[in-house]
Design a protein around this motif. Structure first.
Motif, PDB file in Angstrom:
ATOM      1  N   UNK A  47      13.428  11.271   9.042  1.00 24.46           N
ATOM      2  CA  UNK A  47      12.697  10.006   9.035  1.00 24.46           C
ATOM      3  C   UNK A  47      11.213  10.256   9.282  1.00 24.46           C
ATOM      4  N   UNK A  70       0.582   7.797   1.279  1.00 22.37           N
ATOM      5  CA  UNK A  70       0.342   6.790   0.248  1.00 22.37           C
ATOM      6  C   UNK A  70      -0.474   5.631   0.808  1.00 22.37           C
ATOM      7  N   UNK A  71      -0.110   5.232   2.001  1.00 20.99           N
ATOM      8  CA  UNK A  71      -0.789   4.083   2.597  1.00 20.99           C
ATOM      9  C   UNK A  71      -2.271   4.358   2.781  1.00 20.99           C
ATOM     10  N   UNK A 115       9.699  11.356   6.169  1.00 18.78           N
ATOM     11  CA  UNK A 115       9.490  10.216   5.277  1.00 18.78           C
ATOM     12  C   UNK A 115       8.292   9.394   5.696  1.00 18.78           C
ATOM     13  N   UNK A 116       8.153   9.214   7.004  1.00 21.43           N
ATOM     14  CA  UNK A 116       7.015   8.432   7.497  1.00 21.43           C
ATOM     15  C   UNK A 116       5.703   9.084   7.098  1.00 21.43           C
ATOM     16  N   UNK A 125       0.832  -1.206   0.000  1.00 21.16           N
ATOM     17  CA  UNK A 125       0.000   0.000   0.000  1.00 21.16           C
ATOM     18  C   UNK A 125       0.866   1.255   0.000  1.00 21.16           C
ATOM     19  N   UNK A 126       2.008   1.181   0.693  1.00 19.98           N
ATOM     20  CA  UNK A 126       2.874   2.357   0.708  1.00 19.98           C
ATOM     21  C   UNK A 126       3.515   2.598  -0.646  1.00 19.98           C
ATOM     22  N   UNK A 173      10.078   3.016   4.625  1.00 18.25           N
ATOM     23  CA  UNK A 173      10.297   4.444   4.432  1.00 18.25           C
ATOM     24  C   UNK A 173      11.771   4.754   4.284  1.00 18.25           C
ATOM     25  N   UNK A 174      12.579   4.098   5.105  1.00 13.50           N
ATOM     26  CA  UNK A 174      13.966   4.515   5.251  1.00 13.50           C
ATOM     27  C   UNK A 174      14.882   3.589   4.462  1.00 13.50           C
ATOM     28  N   UNK A 214      -4.150   4.540  -0.638  1.00 14.94           N
ATOM     29  CA  UNK A 214      -4.359   3.246  -1.284  1.00 14.94           C
ATOM     30  C   UNK A 214      -5.281   2.368  -0.467  1.00 14.94           C
ATOM     31  N   UNK A 215      -5.171   2.493   0.850  1.00 14.08           N
ATOM     32  CA  UNK A 215      -6.016   1.680   1.717  1.00 14.08           C
ATOM     33  C   UNK A 215      -7.478   2.021   1.492  1.00 14.08           C
ATOM     34  N   UNK A 243       5.034   8.208   3.391  1.00 12.82           N
ATOM     35  CA  UNK A 243       4.563   6.840   3.158  1.00 12.82           C
ATOM     36  C   UNK A 243       3.171   6.653   3.737  1.00 12.82           C
ATOM     37  N   UNK A 244       2.903   7.332   4.836  1.00 13.81           N
ATOM     38  CA  UNK A 244       1.581   7.179   5.430  1.00 13.81           C
ATOM     39  C   UNK A 244       0.512   7.750   4.512  1.00 13.81           C
ATOM     40  N   UNK A 296       6.339   0.213   9.093  1.00 12.75           N
ATOM     41  CA  UNK A 296       6.244   1.541   8.499  1.00 12.75           C
ATOM     42  C   UNK A 296       7.638   2.100   8.236  1.00 12.75           C
ATOM     43  N   UNK A 348       2.104   1.934  -3.524  1.00 14.59           N
ATOM     44  CA  UNK A 348       1.053   1.987  -4.545  1.00 14.59           C
ATOM     45  C   UNK A 348       0.883   0.657  -5.265  1.00 14.59           C
TER      46      UNK A 348
END
Ligand code: SF4
Ligand code: SF4
Lengths: 346, 232
Positions: free
Chosen positions: B21, B31-32, B24-25, A35-36, A310-311, B35-36, B28-29, A306, A38
């Motif tokens: 970081x 996107x998550x 970045x989190x 999901x992250x 990401x990293x 999409x979720x 990504x969140x 998570x 896509x």
């Protein structure tokens, strides 16, 4: 006799529970990462792909068990066992709830309330590295050895700050028992904050979480198995259920570390400002405390996933530099300040 | 010349990693969660970046080159005359045609005087170039829209005449027949004639369009010649 039965039930419960969570985590990891990025991830087996770990397990079990010809047979087969065993046994001293009162008998929701529970966890965590090193050495493969060596080098750079940050916690609470530490996190701190470890040890928590990621071999410190550099690191030669043990042990480790974080820094089963034991019955309180504890742990498990997606990975020398030049001095400073505060307040 | 390496000074926040970081989190969140939420929606093709193949199918172009079909004309007569031009044009040599005469009393089934007594295409060898379609003087062989051509046996991949005709019937029933071909420009490129043809057309067929065409004949002509150049 009764105590034995209860202990047995607790052991069986926590084993199946950790196994279940670890299995579920593989699914969460794959779908969450998808999901992250896509994508969608495995969504064919069962509803939402929930049976995917089951299918993977069956696959791993039914695969041919290959030991490379040039490998050291004993070390090769010892590796995964030494890795998974500490992972499975480490949870024994970590509580998973407060207590349950059934028929007037008080059952502590913890397998064993060892008074040096702390050391037990740290010692077992360090043991797991033997599994990696032996597996890497026994495989007789360049990449595996590199993975094993990386693991040792990483160990000596994170284990010290790991221990030091834990020591500061011990100073604060004055006990090694994880249950006692959980119990004193009730109530408030300075009048308005929940009485949680994180507010007493903010720096200590950051140090702990960073080193915990290294301990669990998770990104950004997954150097021993860095897929993009050394194939799969220490488990390059492994297949079938031996590989399964390695992969599984990683998730069990994650669960233990997440539970440790909750126990030490996030008030274990206590809700902030609310005392659940006041208005819940004995049984429902036990279950509620278990659920609260689990939800907190689940958050940290999710954080593991998570962060992983990401990293990017740290370079080998960067990990050393981070460990020796940043984390250890910081941990020492943290320890010093903590000791000073305790001296001044007591 | 090599670019000089400029070493970037990192700020304190960047050097302690943690803040970066966290940033970045956050990304990504985002996107998550997106999409979720999308994946919980009902119906096919929920996550915009993923086509769940058996359920979601991309629309394909009408001129897609898929499985072959042997076409019938409007009266239901077979168009193929068994001339073998397609077999000759085929670079993979996968078409086998045998010319034959229609049997007594069956002349009505065929558009031409002759027919193909045997017509097989070896789909294992076909490269879907579409040369057969171009070579056919009668427009009898065409490449259709079907692209799921996997079979369990090799024999099943050799399409005979019945199968090719059935392909056509199926495509007709599903309305997936190819659009009629655009007129192929004459070799030598008589630009004026071509342009005139296109420009004239609307005048003859559609009154409304003709006005437009009359008002902007220059532009229309230009466009037409342009499209023509593209085709050639
Ligand atoms: S398909 Fe066309 S080219 Fe091929 S044999 Fe029939 S008429 Fe000739
Ligand atoms: S598409 Fe090309 S390869 Fe396939 S049958 Fe036609 S001419 Fe031959």
């Amino acid at each position: 006799m009764d105590n034995w039965v209860i202990a047995l039930i607790k052991v069986v419960f926590i084993w199946t529970w950790t196994l279940l969570i670890a299995t579920l985590m593989t699914w969460v990891e794959r779908r969450g990462s998808a999901m992250m990025q896509d994508r969608l991830g495995p969504n064919r087996a069962g509803p939402f792909g929930l049976f995917q770990p089951l299918a993977d397990g069956i696959k791993l079990f039914t695969k041919e068990d290959i030991i490379p010809e040039k490998a050291h047979k004993i070390l090769f087969s010892l590796g995964p066992i030494l890795f998974a065993l500490p992972a499975f046994s480490a949870y024994a001293v970590i509580p998973f709830g407060d207590k349950l009162i059934v028929n007037g008998k008080e059952i502590i929701l913890q397998v064993a309330d060892v008074n040096v529970g702390f050391l037990y966890v740290v010692a077992l965590g360090a043991m797991a590295v033997y599994g990696i090193v032996l597996g890497g050495w026994g495989s007789n493969n360049k990449y595996s050895i590199l993975g094993g060596l990386r693991s040792t080098a990483q160990l000596i750079s994170y284990e010290v700050p790991f221990g030091l940050s834990l020591l500061a916690v011990v100073l604060v609470y004055g006990t090694f028992s994880l249950r006692e530490i959980s119990l004193v996190q009730q109530g408030t701190f300075l009048g308005f904050l929940p009485n949680w470890g994180i507010f007493k040890q903010p720096l200590g928590f950051i140090l702990f979480i960073v080193t915990a990621y290294a301990e669990a071999n998770r990104v950004p410190f997954d150097l021993p198995e860095a897929e993009s550099e050394i194939v799969a690191g220490y488990h390059t030669e492994y297949g079938s259920m031996r590989l399964g043990l390695y992969l599984f042990g990683e998730y069990v480790n994650m669960y233990t570390l997440a539970a440790l974080m909750v126990t030490l820094y996030f008030g274990a089963w206590h809700l902030p400002y609310i005392d659940m034991s006041k208005f819940l019955g004995p049984v429902s309180y036990g279950i509620a405390s278990f659920l609260v504890f689990f939800l907190k742990t689940a958050f940290f498990l999710w954080l593991f996933v998570w962060v992983r997606w990401t990293v990017p990975r740290f370079r080998y020398d960067q990990v050393m530099g981070l460990g020796w030049k940043a984390l250890i001095p910081l941990a020492l400073v943290n320890l010093f300040i903590t000791a000073l505060c305790i001296q001044l307040t007591v | 010349m090599a670019k000089p390496v400029v070493k970037k000074e990192y700020t304190f926040l960047e050097r302690i990693y943690l803040w970066e970081i966290v940033k970045g989190l956050k990304l990504t969140f985002k996107h998550f969660t997106f999409n979720f939420k999308e994946s919980l929606k009902k119906g096919p093709h929920t996550v915009p970046t993923c086509w769940q193949y058996p359920e979601d199918r991309r629309p394909i172009a009408p001129v897609f080159r898929g499985a072959h079909m042997l076409c019938l004309d409007d009266e239901g007569r077979e168009l193929c005359v068994g001339c073998g031009m397609c077999a000759r044009a085929c670079p993979a040599k996968c078409i086998t045609v045998k010319r034959g005469k229609p049997a007594e009393g069956e002349e009505g089934k065929y558009a031409g005087k002759t027919m193909s007594a045997e017509f097989t295409i070896d789909m294992l060898r076909c490269i879907f170039c579409g040369f057969c379609e171009e070579a056919c003087p009668k427009g009898a062989i065409q490449l259709g829209q079907e692209y799921e051509l996997a079979e369990y046996t090799m024999d099943a991949c050799i399409y005979d005449k019945e199968r090719l005709l059935a392909n056509f019937q199926k495509a007709k029933a599903e309305g997936k027949l190819k659009p009629p071909k655009k007129p192929v420009p004459v070799a030598g490129g008589d630009k004026k004639a071509g342009a005139k043809k296109v420009a004239k057309k609307p005048v003859a067929t559609d009154g409304k369009k003709s006005k437009k065409a009359a008002s902007k004949p220059q532009a229309e002509e230009k466009k037409a010649s342009e499209t023509k150049r593209e085709e050639t």
